[in-house]
Design a protein around this motif. Structure first.
Motif, PDB file in Angstrom:
ATOM      1  N   LEU A 171       4.582  -9.616   4.534  1.00  0.00           N
ATOM      2  CA  LEU A 171       5.132  -9.501   3.183  1.00  0.00           C
ATOM      3  C   LEU A 171       6.332 -10.419   3.012  1.00  0.00           C
ATOM      4  O   LEU A 171       6.481 -11.092   1.975  1.00  0.00           O
ATOM      5  N   ILE A 172       7.186 -10.468   4.027  1.00  0.00           N
ATOM      6  CA  ILE A 172       8.351 -11.355   3.966  1.00  0.00           C
ATOM      7  C   ILE A 172       7.896 -12.813   3.897  1.00  0.00           C
ATOM      8  O   ILE A 172       8.466 -13.626   3.154  1.00  0.00           O
ATOM      9  N   TRP A 173       6.858 -13.146   4.690  1.00  0.00           N
ATOM     10  CA  TRP A 173       6.347 -14.514   4.667  1.00  0.00           C
ATOM     11  C   TRP A 173       5.819 -14.873   3.276  1.00  0.00           C
ATOM     12  O   TRP A 173       6.074 -15.969   2.761  1.00  0.00           O
ATOM     13  N   GLY A 174       5.051 -13.968   2.655  1.00  0.00           N
ATOM     14  CA  GLY A 174       4.540 -14.226   1.315  1.00  0.00           C
ATOM     15  C   GLY A 174       5.643 -14.377   0.293  1.00  0.00           C
ATOM     16  O   GLY A 174       5.630 -15.300  -0.539  1.00  0.00           O
ATOM     17  N   LEU A 175       6.638 -13.468   0.345  1.00  0.00           N
ATOM     18  CA  LEU A 175       7.749 -13.568  -0.604  1.00  0.00           C
ATOM     19  C   LEU A 175       8.556 -14.830  -0.371  1.00  0.00           C
ATOM     20  O   LEU A 175       8.992 -15.491  -1.323  1.00  0.00           O
ATOM     21  N   GLY A 176       8.759 -15.182   0.921  1.00  0.00           N
ATOM     22  CA  GLY A 176       9.494 -16.406   1.227  1.00  0.00           C
ATOM     23  C   GLY A 176       8.774 -17.640   0.713  1.00  0.00           C
ATOM     24  O   GLY A 176       9.403 -18.569   0.178  1.00  0.00           O
ATOM     25  N   SER A 177       7.452 -17.659   0.879  1.00  0.00           N
ATOM     26  CA  SER A 177       6.686 -18.797   0.361  1.00  0.00           C
ATOM     27  C   SER A 177       6.783 -18.885  -1.151  1.00  0.00           C
ATOM     28  O   SER A 177       6.892 -19.985  -1.726  1.00  0.00           O
ATOM     29  N   ALA A 178       6.738 -17.732  -1.830  1.00  0.00           N
ATOM     30  CA  ALA A 178       6.869 -17.737  -3.289  1.00  0.00           C
ATOM     31  C   ALA A 178       8.238 -18.249  -3.720  1.00  0.00           C
ATOM     32  O   ALA A 178       8.357 -19.018  -4.687  1.00  0.00           O
TER      33      ALA A 178
ATOM     34  N   THR B 145       1.398 -36.365 -13.363  1.00  0.00           N
ATOM     35  CA  THR B 145       2.159 -35.440 -12.473  1.00  0.00           C
ATOM     36  C   THR B 145       1.490 -35.256 -11.119  1.00  0.00           C
ATOM     37  O   THR B 145       1.757 -34.281 -10.422  1.00  0.00           O
ATOM     38  N   ALA B 146       0.616 -36.198 -10.744  1.00  0.00           N
ATOM     39  CA  ALA B 146      -0.076 -36.040  -9.457  1.00  0.00           C
ATOM     40  C   ALA B 146       0.894 -36.080  -8.284  1.00  0.00           C
ATOM     41  O   ALA B 146       0.780 -35.304  -7.328  1.00  0.00           O
ATOM     42  N   GLU B 147       1.872 -36.983  -8.343  1.00  0.00           N
ATOM     43  CA  GLU B 147       2.826 -37.089  -7.234  1.00  0.00           C
ATOM     44  C   GLU B 147       3.690 -35.834  -7.139  1.00  0.00           C
ATOM     45  O   GLU B 147       4.024 -35.378  -6.039  1.00  0.00           O
ATOM     46  N   ARG B 148       4.067 -35.297  -8.279  1.00  0.00           N
ATOM     47  CA  ARG B 148       4.838 -34.047  -8.260  1.00  0.00           C
ATOM     48  C   ARG B 148       4.050 -32.936  -7.578  1.00  0.00           C
ATOM     49  O   ARG B 148       4.569 -32.225  -6.709  1.00  0.00           O
ATOM     50  N   THR B 149       2.796 -32.795  -7.975  1.00  0.00           N
ATOM     51  CA  THR B 149       1.962 -31.735  -7.398  1.00  0.00           C
ATOM     52  C   THR B 149       1.762 -31.948  -5.907  1.00  0.00           C
ATOM     53  O   THR B 149       1.838 -30.998  -5.106  1.00  0.00           O
ATOM     54  N   HIS B 150       1.530 -33.220  -5.529  1.00  0.00           N
ATOM     55  CA  HIS B 150       1.325 -33.529  -4.118  1.00  0.00           C
ATOM     56  C   HIS B 150       2.578 -33.224  -3.306  1.00  0.00           C
ATOM     57  O   HIS B 150       2.503 -32.636  -2.210  1.00  0.00           O
ATOM     58  N   LEU B 151       3.739 -33.612  -3.820  1.00  0.00           N
ATOM     59  CA  LEU B 151       5.000 -33.350  -3.121  1.00  0.00           C
ATOM     60  C   LEU B 151       5.261 -31.852  -3.009  1.00  0.00           C
ATOM     61  O   LEU B 151       5.714 -31.360  -1.967  1.00  0.00           O
ATOM     62  N   LEU B 152       4.964 -31.126  -4.067  1.00  0.00           N
ATOM     63  CA  LEU B 152       5.190 -29.681  -4.038  1.00  0.00           C
ATOM     64  C   LEU B 152       4.259 -29.003  -3.029  1.00  0.00           C
ATOM     65  O   LEU B 152       4.670 -28.073  -2.325  1.00  0.00           O
ATOM     66  N   ARG B 153       3.029 -29.469  -2.944  1.00  0.00           N
ATOM     67  CA  ARG B 153       2.103 -28.903  -1.960  1.00  0.00           C
ATOM     68  C   ARG B 153       2.581 -29.154  -0.539  1.00  0.00           C
ATOM     69  O   ARG B 153       2.511 -28.277   0.322  1.00  0.00           O
ATOM     70  N   ARG B 154       3.026 -30.399  -0.277  1.00  0.00           N
ATOM     71  CA  ARG B 154       3.526 -30.689   1.066  1.00  0.00           C
ATOM     72  C   ARG B 154       4.741 -29.834   1.406  1.00  0.00           C
ATOM     73  O   ARG B 154       4.875 -29.345   2.530  1.00  0.00           O
ATOM     74  N   LEU B 155       5.619 -29.652   0.422  1.00  0.00           N
ATOM     75  CA  LEU B 155       6.785 -28.792   0.652  1.00  0.00           C
ATOM     76  C   LEU B 155       6.360 -27.367   0.981  1.00  0.00           C
ATOM     77  O   LEU B 155       6.895 -26.735   1.904  1.00  0.00           O
ATOM     78  N   LEU B 156       5.376 -26.881   0.234  1.00  0.00           N
ATOM     79  CA  LEU B 156       4.915 -25.510   0.471  1.00  0.00           C
ATOM     80  C   LEU B 156       4.225 -25.390   1.823  1.00  0.00           C
ATOM     81  O   LEU B 156       4.443 -24.417   2.559  1.00  0.00           O
ATOM     82  N   VAL B 157       3.400 -26.382   2.197  1.00  0.00           N
ATOM     83  CA  VAL B 157       2.695 -26.324   3.481  1.00  0.00           C
ATOM     84  C   VAL B 157       3.670 -26.382   4.644  1.00  0.00           C
ATOM     85  O   VAL B 157       3.625 -25.562   5.577  1.00  0.00           O
TER      86      VAL B 157
END
Length: 477
Positions: A27-34, A161-173
């Protein structure tokens, strides 16, 4: 009836704790990712929006007034853009995004750029505004910049906004993987700690499971003293206390059974002998005499059993006894009134002193009655003076209330007085009369002890006789 399958057993404590720990970590991991996703999206959008706004300012710096045509051949009126076609291509160039721009005059007329890239709405008092836009099936991020001057104009720039989405995905991963690795390490450490902390509890369980039913000795101190948790130590202490109480109870039961077997052997043998003798005779007078003896023997046996049961209840009552505040003088008066007919039939002068004043004690009414019944029964059977006299006195001395029963019988010396407080101890007169079993005074002493008091035997001060004094804590002291 078949036994329930093992699958219906509740899970072990370590499993339940482990599951809750793992679920909490997930749960902490999920909340932290959010949280990372939300914060990252905010700052990534700020960075890209700032870059898009800077490009819009750069483009606005290239817009000049005067002339009717710009160098690229686009636009008309008093505004122009000093851009060659190559410079326009460079302005549109981006390694991963597609860029569009447009410049509009003060009247909304198109000056240069891409037709169809409409300007967004800018709030009053603001110079620029960001908005989302769909163009050619693509999601665009648009900035509308209002430039004040002579004349004023509007610059619109938009990019995908493809680069924004790509950067955000890498940050999240990357952040999610880092958090997941940390949670795996933390979960492993917590599970090992739970296993280590529960190990003394498992050892305690094994020690109890491997014990024989007759083994009621305290648990090994190593199991409790080396426990890493005070809860396990308290559990070990509680188990030791339970074993001690069970051992005490079993000892009392064995002692009661042995006492009953020992004390009933003689009266039962006498009853059997008298019954056999009566059956062998034809004289009704003999039958009557033997039946009278059997009745007396049965009464003595019943009295012995009653005393043994009373003593056993007293021993068990020490575990939990609720004391109440009561008027001792009233209770003593009621007991004396019940025993007056028996005293009169024996020709005994039964009197009382100190009952006219109210005396309150913390005691149990049943135990007080048991004390008086035993003391007065002993005095009526053994305290035969000339003439027989028994006095019950009630006095308050310091913080204690003293209830005494005095007779004018032969009395006992100090050594015998101490011995009479033990079970099965009888004086010469008791042995000679063949009455009782030597349990009455031990019952009185136990009753007094349960109420925080004690029993003392002493010779009478004004002549022959015995004084049995029971002292009890006075209420409120």
């Amino acid at each position: 009836m078949p036994l329930a399958p093992h699958s219906h057993r509740p899970p072990a404590l370590r499993q339940r704790i482990g599951r809750r720990v793992l679920l909490s970590l997930l749960l902490i991991w999920g909340l932290g990712s959010a949280v990372v996703l939300g914060v990252g999206n905010h700052f990534v959008a700020q960075a890209f929006d700032r870059a898009l706004l800077d490009d819009a300012h750069a483009l606005a710096a290239l817009v000049h007034g005067g002339g009717h045509n710009d160098r690229s051949g686009q636009g008309a009126g008093t505004l122009r853009i000093d851009l060659t076609p190559r410079e326009v291509d460079l302005l549109r160039f981006d390694q991963s995004e597609t860029v569009w721009f447009a410049v509009y005059g003060p009247d909304g007329s198109f000056i240069a750029g891409d037709h169809g890239l409409a300007a967004g709405t800018v709030a009053p008092g603001s110079t620029h505004a960001f908005s989302q836009l769909a163009r050619e099936g693509l999601e665009l991020r648009r900035v509308t910049l209002l430039t004040q001057g002579t004349p004023s104009f509007t610059v619109v720039m938009a990019q995908t906004t493809a680069e924004r989405t790509h950067l955000l995905r890498r940050l999240l991963v990357y952040s999610g993987l880092a958090q997941l690795w940390l949670l795996v390490v933390l979960g492993s450490w917590l599970l090992r700690g739970i296993e280590r902390d529960l190990r003394p509890l498992t050892a305690l369980q094994d020690a109890v499971d491997q014990r024989d039913a007759a083994d009621l000795q305290p648990l090994p101190q190593a199991l409790t003293q080396q426990a890493g948790s005070s809860d396990v130590q308290r559990l070990g202490v509680a188990l030791d206390g339970l074993l001690a109480r069970v051992q005490h109870s079993l000892h009392a039961q064995r002692e009661f059974a042995g006492n009953v077997a020992h004390e009933l052997r003689t009266p039962l043998a006498g009853i059997r002998a008298q019954a056999s003798h009566a059956l062998a005779q034809d004289d009704p007078a003999v039958w009557r005499s033997e039946l009278q003896g059997i009745t007396e023997a049965e009464q003595r046996a019943s009295r012995t059993v009653d005393q043994l049961l009373a003593l056993a209840r007293a021993a068990e009552g020490g575990i939990a006894l609720a004391l109440q505040t009561m008027e001792l003088n009233t209770l003593v008066r009621d007991v004396l009134l019940r025993l007056l007919p028996r005293a009169d039939s024996l020709g005994v002068d039964l009197g009382a002193e100190g009952l006219d004043q109210t005396v309150q004690v913390r005691a149990d009414a049943a135990l007080i009655e048991g004390i008086l019944n035993n003391l007065l029964d002993n005095a009526l059977r053994y305290g035969h003076g000339s003439p027989p006299r028994i006095t019950v006195a009630l006095q308050v001395r310091g913080g204690h209330t003293v209830l005494s029963v005095a007779d004018n019988g032969p009395g006992v010396d100090a050594a015998l007085a101490q011995r009479l407080l033990q079970r099965w101890a009888q004086g010469d007169q008791g042995v000679r009369l063949g009455q009782g079993a030597g349990l009455g005074l031990s019952i009185v002493a136990r009753y007094a002890q349960l109420m925080g008091g004690g029993l003392e035997l002493a010779p009478a001060q004004d002549g022959p006789g015995l004084v049995a004094s029971v002292w009890l804590p006075t209420a409120g002291e």
